[in-house]
Design a protein around this motif. Structure first.
Motif, PDB file in Angstrom:
ATOM      1  N   PRO A 142       0.704  -1.312   0.107  1.00 20.53           N
ATOM      2  CA  PRO A 142      -0.088   0.015  -0.082  1.00 20.53           C
ATOM      3  C   PRO A 142       0.950   1.424   0.019  1.00 20.53           C
ATOM      4  N   VAL A 143       2.160   1.378  -0.280  1.00 15.03           N
ATOM      5  CA  VAL A 143       2.855   2.457  -0.356  1.00 15.03           C
ATOM      6  C   VAL A 143       2.501   3.345  -1.592  1.00 15.03           C
ATOM      7  N   LEU A 146      -0.634   5.048  -0.348  1.00 17.77           N
ATOM      8  CA  LEU A 146      -0.483   6.065   0.945  1.00 17.77           C
ATOM      9  C   LEU A 146       0.264   7.212   0.190  1.00 17.77           C
ATOM     10  N   ASN A 185       6.621  15.013   7.845  1.00 13.03           N
ATOM     11  CA  ASN A 185       6.889  15.194   9.006  1.00 13.03           C
ATOM     12  C   ASN A 185       6.090  14.549   9.862  1.00 13.03           C
ATOM     13  N   ALA A 186       4.718  14.791   9.676  1.00 15.92           N
ATOM     14  CA  ALA A 186       3.658  14.237  10.495  1.00 15.92           C
ATOM     15  C   ALA A 186       3.323  12.744  10.610  1.00 15.92           C
ATOM     16  N   THR A 187       4.328  11.985   9.673  1.00 22.67           N
ATOM     17  CA  THR A 187       4.207  10.572   9.681  1.00 22.67           C
ATOM     18  C   THR A 187       5.220  10.142  10.908  1.00 22.67           C
ATOM     19  N   ALA A 189       4.908  11.495  13.633  1.00 20.17           N
ATOM     20  CA  ALA A 189       4.237  11.769  14.951  1.00 20.17           C
ATOM     21  C   ALA A 189       3.106  10.983  15.420  1.00 20.17           C
ATOM     22  N   LEU A 190       3.014   9.957  14.233  1.00 21.81           N
ATOM     23  CA  LEU A 190       1.626   9.196  14.392  1.00 21.81           C
ATOM     24  C   LEU A 190       1.734   8.163  15.601  1.00 21.81           C
ATOM     25  N   GLY A 191       2.930   7.788  15.974  1.00 21.82           N
ATOM     26  CA  GLY A 191       2.931   6.609  16.916  1.00 21.82           C
ATOM     27  C   GLY A 191       2.718   5.315  16.299  1.00 21.82           C
ATOM     28  N   ARG A 192       2.499   4.274  16.966  1.00 20.35           N
ATOM     29  CA  ARG A 192       2.387   3.165  16.351  1.00 20.35           C
ATOM     30  C   ARG A 192       0.880   2.776  16.784  1.00 20.35           C
ATOM     31  N   PRO A 193       0.309   1.871  15.827  1.00 20.74           N
ATOM     32  CA  PRO A 193      -1.210   1.768  16.001  1.00 20.74           C
ATOM     33  C   PRO A 193      -1.396   0.769  17.178  1.00 20.74           C
ATOM     34  N   GLY A 194      -0.666   0.010  17.608  1.00 19.93           N
ATOM     35  CA  GLY A 194      -0.967  -0.811  18.961  1.00 19.93           C
ATOM     36  C   GLY A 194       0.099  -0.998  19.639  1.00 19.93           C
TER      37      GLY A 194
END
Lengths: 194, 194
Positions: A142-143, A146, A185-187, A189-194
């Protein structure tokens, strides 16, 4: 034979946006748009299928330019670098008229669900065109998807910033590229999903 | 007084999807949908504004569940963790009927520009609901916007995978969460934009 009409298409877009703003989208007819633009109804229909299409004029051109810019990016360019090349190519087609119309188009779209739907589908179409161009470069799913979504967001955010009074040196391109860099840059700051 | 009609809404959705698939969206009338579902036209209009709305039934419920899940995530949860909580909450509302209808809804949407537009606007609505919920948690722009877009992509990708024959253990949630994890991993493959 229709005579050559310089700028009829552009005049139709301006007339439509003006009328949508003045009296609302629903209340505006094709005949009124044509009259305001100083052309006949049949000229209107040579350029647009209906009044809704006026506000997404240029979607195919934009899609083509975004895809071409991505295709022509250097072989070693990563996915977002290719997207940046697409944004630069597409930005080159957006001139002062596009900049000036931006806030009025935004207002017309905000006031009409029908235009919001058409506008949303336009974004889907731009993302699909960029996804296909990235896939053709060998970017895996999915790159590719995205990166294309980031490209659409960057184009819209950059366009909003540019047309709402941002600096116009260099046109739309620096705004779209700055938005892309900001999203990248925001990517982190997303953190991990779980 | 209208009597209580168990499942009328669900029957209307199934009837509409069946008719759209059999004879096309344009050719299908509200009267036919109501007849197939065994209800009156006025019952139809108690549930839906028009035939197009049938296919995005549940958008408000979905938006609410996504936003509630995000709001209820632990205080220390990062943006994507909060999105994951929203996906889990919303997935809980999707049962076997949603799974079974998925491919048929997809086919009906693919065959109608009007439905594609409505479907695109649904995604915009879901993203806006998630962005607002993340912003309320203090997630700054554009991180909130980006996390919400990843959430929408994950929901759609997970739903497609689940409804197109993926494992049904645990319902939609594991598919949506796997899609979110996959999209998060993809962010590290984007490269720099310039």
């Amino acid at each position: 034979m229709a005579r050559w009409e310089p700028g009829a298409r552009e005049r139709l877009v301006v007339a439509a946006v003006d009328l949508f703003t003045e009296q609302g989208y629903d209340a505006t007819t094709v005949a009124e748009i044509a009259e305001r633009a100083g052309v006949t109804r049949s000229t209107f229909f040579r350029h647009f299928a209906d009044k809704r299409e006026v506000l997404v004029a240029g979607q195919e051109t934009l899609s083509t330019l975004l895809a071409e810019g991505i295709a022509d990016a250097p072989a070693g360019a990563g996915p977002l670098q290719a997207v940046a090349a697409g944004l630069e190519r597409a930005s080159g087609a957006m001139g002062p008229a596009n900049r000036e119309l931006g806030p009025r188009i935004k207002a017309a779209v905000a006031a009409s669900t029908e235009l919001q739907e058409r506008d949303a589908l336009k974004s889907v179409g731009l993302a699909a065109a960029m996804t296909a161009a990235l896939t053709a470069r060998g970017v895996p799913d999915p790159v590719a998807h995205l990166a294309a979504e980031l490209g659409v967001l960057a184009f819209k955010r950059g366009y909003a910033e540019w047309s709402e009074g941002g600096d116009d040196t260099g046109g739309l391109a620096p705004h779209a590229l700055a938005a892309l860099a900001e999203l990248h840059n925001a990517t982190s700051a997303l953190g991990r999903p779980g």
